[in-house]
Design a protein around this motif. Structure first.
Motif, PDB file in Angstrom:
ATOM      1  N   TYR A  90      27.974  64.969  24.616  1.00 45.21           N
ATOM      2  CA  TYR A  90      28.349  63.595  24.269  1.00 45.21           C
ATOM      3  C   TYR A  90      28.249  62.676  25.496  1.00 45.21           C
ATOM      4  O   TYR A  90      27.659  61.597  25.424  1.00 45.21           O
ATOM      5  N   PHE A  91      28.803  63.123  26.627  1.00 47.28           N
ATOM      6  CA  PHE A  91      28.764  62.266  27.818  1.00 47.28           C
ATOM      7  C   PHE A  91      27.343  62.062  28.323  1.00 47.28           C
ATOM      8  O   PHE A  91      27.025  61.013  28.871  1.00 47.28           O
ATOM      9  N   ASN A  92      26.500  63.069  28.139  1.00 49.71           N
ATOM     10  CA  ASN A  92      25.100  62.905  28.534  1.00 49.71           C
ATOM     11  C   ASN A  92      24.386  61.853  27.682  1.00 49.71           C
ATOM     12  O   ASN A  92      23.369  61.302  28.097  1.00 49.71           O
ATOM     13  N   SER A  93      24.930  61.594  26.489  1.00 46.92           N
ATOM     14  CA  SER A  93      24.279  60.619  25.609  1.00 46.92           C
ATOM     15  C   SER A  93      24.716  59.185  25.942  1.00 46.92           C
ATOM     16  O   SER A  93      24.195  58.232  25.377  1.00 46.92           O
ATOM     17  N   LEU A  94      25.700  59.033  26.823  1.00 46.11           N
ATOM     18  CA  LEU A  94      26.181  57.689  27.176  1.00 46.11           C
ATOM     19  C   LEU A  94      25.300  57.093  28.285  1.00 46.11           C
ATOM     20  O   LEU A  94      24.651  57.832  29.026  1.00 46.11           O
ATOM     21  N   PRO A  95      25.313  55.774  28.406  1.00 45.95           N
ATOM     22  CA  PRO A  95      24.424  55.147  29.398  1.00 45.95           C
ATOM     23  C   PRO A  95      24.750  55.505  30.855  1.00 45.95           C
ATOM     24  O   PRO A  95      23.833  55.642  31.663  1.00 45.95           O
ATOM     25  N   GLU A  96      26.040  55.689  31.193  1.00 47.80           N
ATOM     26  CA  GLU A  96      26.365  56.016  32.589  1.00 47.80           C
ATOM     27  C   GLU A  96      26.035  57.471  32.852  1.00 47.80           C
ATOM     28  O   GLU A  96      26.115  58.303  31.970  1.00 47.80           O
ATOM     29  N   GLU A  97      25.746  57.748  34.119  1.00 44.28           N
ATOM     30  CA  GLU A  97      25.489  59.149  34.442  1.00 44.28           C
ATOM     31  C   GLU A  97      26.764  59.802  34.984  1.00 44.28           C
ATOM     32  O   GLU A  97      27.324  59.348  35.978  1.00 44.28           O
ATOM     33  N   TYR A  98      27.247  60.804  34.307  1.00 42.84           N
ATOM     34  CA  TYR A  98      28.456  61.497  34.739  1.00 42.84           C
ATOM     35  C   TYR A  98      28.076  62.746  35.529  1.00 42.84           C
ATOM     36  O   TYR A  98      27.341  63.594  35.015  1.00 42.84           O
ATOM     37  N   LYS A  99      28.568  62.847  36.749  1.00 45.16           N
ATOM     38  CA  LYS A  99      28.367  64.053  37.543  1.00 45.16           C
ATOM     39  C   LYS A  99      29.279  65.138  36.958  1.00 45.16           C
ATOM     40  O   LYS A  99      30.431  64.872  36.616  1.00 45.16           O
ATOM     41  N   ILE A 100      28.748  66.347  36.831  1.00 44.59           N
ATOM     42  CA  ILE A 100      29.528  67.404  36.183  1.00 44.59           C
ATOM     43  C   ILE A 100      30.000  68.448  37.195  1.00 44.59           C
ATOM     44  O   ILE A 100      29.201  68.998  37.949  1.00 44.59           O
ATOM     45  N   LYS A 153      36.896  60.358  46.656  1.00 41.80           N
ATOM     46  CA  LYS A 153      36.647  60.232  48.103  1.00 41.80           C
ATOM     47  C   LYS A 153      35.203  60.542  48.439  1.00 41.80           C
ATOM     48  O   LYS A 153      34.618  59.938  49.328  1.00 41.80           O
ATOM     49  N   ASP A 154      34.640  61.512  47.726  1.00 36.38           N
ATOM     50  CA  ASP A 154      33.247  61.887  47.987  1.00 36.38           C
ATOM     51  C   ASP A 154      32.264  60.851  47.461  1.00 36.38           C
ATOM     52  O   ASP A 154      31.057  61.016  47.581  1.00 36.38           O
ATOM     53  N   GLY A 155      32.782  59.826  46.786  1.00 34.74           N
ATOM     54  CA  GLY A 155      31.917  58.712  46.413  1.00 34.74           C
ATOM     55  C   GLY A 155      31.430  58.717  44.977  1.00 34.74           C
ATOM     56  O   GLY A 155      30.632  57.852  44.595  1.00 34.74           O
ATOM     57  N   TYR A 156      31.912  59.672  44.160  1.00 36.97           N
ATOM     58  CA  TYR A 156      31.446  59.681  42.769  1.00 36.97           C
ATOM     59  C   TYR A 156      32.123  58.565  41.968  1.00 36.97           C
ATOM     60  O   TYR A 156      33.320  58.343  42.099  1.00 36.97           O
ATOM     61  N   ASP A 157      31.347  57.901  41.136  1.00 33.11           N
ATOM     62  CA  ASP A 157      31.868  56.793  40.329  1.00 33.11           C
ATOM     63  C   ASP A 157      32.142  57.204  38.888  1.00 33.11           C
ATOM     64  O   ASP A 157      32.869  56.526  38.171  1.00 33.11           O
ATOM     65  N   ALA A 158      31.501  58.277  38.438  1.00 30.77           N
ATOM     66  CA  ALA A 158      31.713  58.754  37.068  1.00 30.77           C
ATOM     67  C   ALA A 158      31.518  60.263  37.100  1.00 30.77           C
ATOM     68  O   ALA A 158      30.490  60.740  37.567  1.00 30.77           O
ATOM     69  N   PHE A 159      32.522  61.003  36.661  1.00 34.24           N
ATOM     70  CA  PHE A 159      32.374  62.462  36.678  1.00 34.24           C
ATOM     71  C   PHE A 159      33.248  63.137  35.640  1.00 34.24           C
ATOM     72  O   PHE A 159      34.218  62.572  35.145  1.00 34.24           O
TER      73      PHE A 159
END
Ligand code: FA5
Ligand code: MG
Length: 418
Positions: A90-100, A153-159
């Motif tokens: 589901y998250f992969n289908s959203l426009p933002e890229e989520y780091k897993i 802290k590591d800089g991820y914006d969406a995960f």
């Protein structure tokens, strides 16, 4: 007894005394600076000695240490792994890229699990009656929120981040001392939040920008539930977490009952600030994978997720939600135990002792009677233990032997068996 939900502290914390950093002080980090320090590499988590040590304040029993590192959430054909994969889809289908993420060390510090999330030093969730401590300042994570700060802290914006979590808790068909959570965090573009620059506390939570984040959070989560369950009845309620404001919980209707599946909210500005991301705003949620899997696969008992019985594991296939076929329900054996309890008695200690003696044969423990002798002022409690195996019939003799050793061991908790 109904335990206090671990992170819903009763007293709301005073509103922020800590100014939100203006956007100039913490420039967003370029991708090239991302570090992978968040994940311990090359460590085998399935080593009980990592968790059960001789530190004087270590309270991790061997039967809990043995569960760590099983990685059920990474097994493609285990219900926990199947649900997790569907959530990621589901998250992969959203426009933002989520780091897993899914391989963080289950040992975290009190700072990561509590301080970075604004849990006060006297918060009940920090107490050793609720939490498994390795040393005074390291513990088995009680929630996946413990990893929010380091990924930020590591800089991820969406995960997304999934893992096993541990809590000392009551014992019944939906509570197990180890379960799995999936966490998500999403930060918003600075440009979209400019109108709220510098706002803190109520000025922030009442701003249209904060409302935009909360609305996006709810929409994403409603979409997730529809993806998992098809159209399903949902209910939002207010909740309280020290690390989000406002906070919500989502319940879904299952077999006529409302069931809480997740907690979420707009990330508290101090949490972002402490993670060096005070120039950003965003949301976070944490959901229970067992809760979802029990509904989707119709798995009636939370202990089943941990069984290594072929009759369980052979029923599931990667990418498929199928109804669990019970391989027969074996009869329960009930045993009562009554004792005088010392002052400061902690119920979770007794529950844990029972699981230590009889393992997963303990299906549930209920308190059935309680009274205080007015003359001596001593309190007595009586518990009914339901013993049941998930894969065979129990004999009376073996249960009597277990119950006897539990009676003997009770002395270690200063319980005076009556
Ligand atoms: C938390 O653990 C928060 N960290 C969630 C969160 C994350 C809030 C990010 C805000 C932002 P809570 O203790 O309510 O909250 O647990 C979250 C979910 O885990 C619950 O909704 C439930 O689905 C599941 N859960 C909690 N306790 C158990 C348990 N003993 N057994 C199985 N699932 C559980
Ligand atoms: Mg909750």
């Amino acid at each position: 007894m109904k335990l206090l939900p671990i992170f819903a502290a009763t007293a709301a914390l005073a509103s922020s005394a800590h100014a939100w950093a203006p956007s100039s002080s913490a420039p967003s980090r370029p991708f090239a600076r991302l570090s992978m320090a968040s994940v311990t590499e090359g460590v085998d988590y399935a080593v009980p000695e990592r968790y059960c040590t001789d530190h004087p304040n270590n309270n991790v029993p061997p039967h809990i240490a043995a569960l760590v590192g099983r990685g059920l959430h990474t097994k493609a054909d285990h219900p926990i792994g199947i649900v997790r994969a569907q959530i990621e889809e589901y998250f992969n289908s959203l426009p933002e890229e989520y780091k897993i993420f899914d391989a963080e060390d289950p040992i975290v510090t009190t700072k990561q699990c509590f301080d970075d999330l604004r849990l006060e030093p006297d918060h009940p969730g920090r107490s050793p009656s609720d939490t498994y401590y390795i040393t005074d300042d390291t513990l088995l994570r009680t929630h996946t929120s413990a990893h929010q700060s380091m990924h930020l802290k590591d800089g991820y914006d969406a995960f997304l981040c999934a893992g096993d979590v541990y809590r000392r808790d009551e014992i019944d068909s939906s509570h197990y001392p180890a379960f799995h959570q999936l966490e998500a965090v999403k930060l918003f573009d600075k440009a979209d939040m400019e109108g709220a620059d510098g706002l803190t506390g109520e000025d922030w939570t009442k701003s249209p920008e904060c409302e935009t984040i909360a609305a996006d959070l709810k929409q994403v989560l409603e979409g997730l539930m529809d993806h998992l369950f098809g159209e399903t009845e949902k209910k939002w309620s207010e909740d309280y977490f020290p690390f989000t404001e406002p906070s919500f919980e989502l319940e879904i209707k299952y077999q006529g009952e409302w069931l809480e599946v997740l907690g979420c909210g707009v990330v508290h500005e101090e949490v972002l600030d402490m993670a060096g991301r005070g120039d950003r705003r965003g949301w976070a949620f944490g959901l229970g994978l067992e809760r979802l899997a029990m509904i989707l696969f119709e798995i009636p008992d939370i202990r089943l997720f941990w069984t290594e019985d072929e009759r369980f594991s052979s029923q599931f296939e990667e990418g498929k939600i199928t109804k669990f076929e019970p391989y027969s329900k074996f009869p329960p054996v009930f045993k009562d135990i009554a004792f005088w309890v010392p002052e400061g008695f902690v119920e979770n200690d007794f529950f844990e002792m029972a699981r230590g003696v009889a393992g997963d044969l303990v299906e549930k423990i209920d308190m059935i009677d309680e009274f205080t002798n007015p003359k001596t002022n001593k309190s007595s409690k009586c518990y009914r233990i339901t013993y049941r195996s998930m894969d065979r019939s129990l004999t009376n003799e073996e249960i009597d032997a277990l119950q006897d050793s539990l009676r003997d061991k009770s002395a270690e908790l200063d319980l005076e068996v009556r």
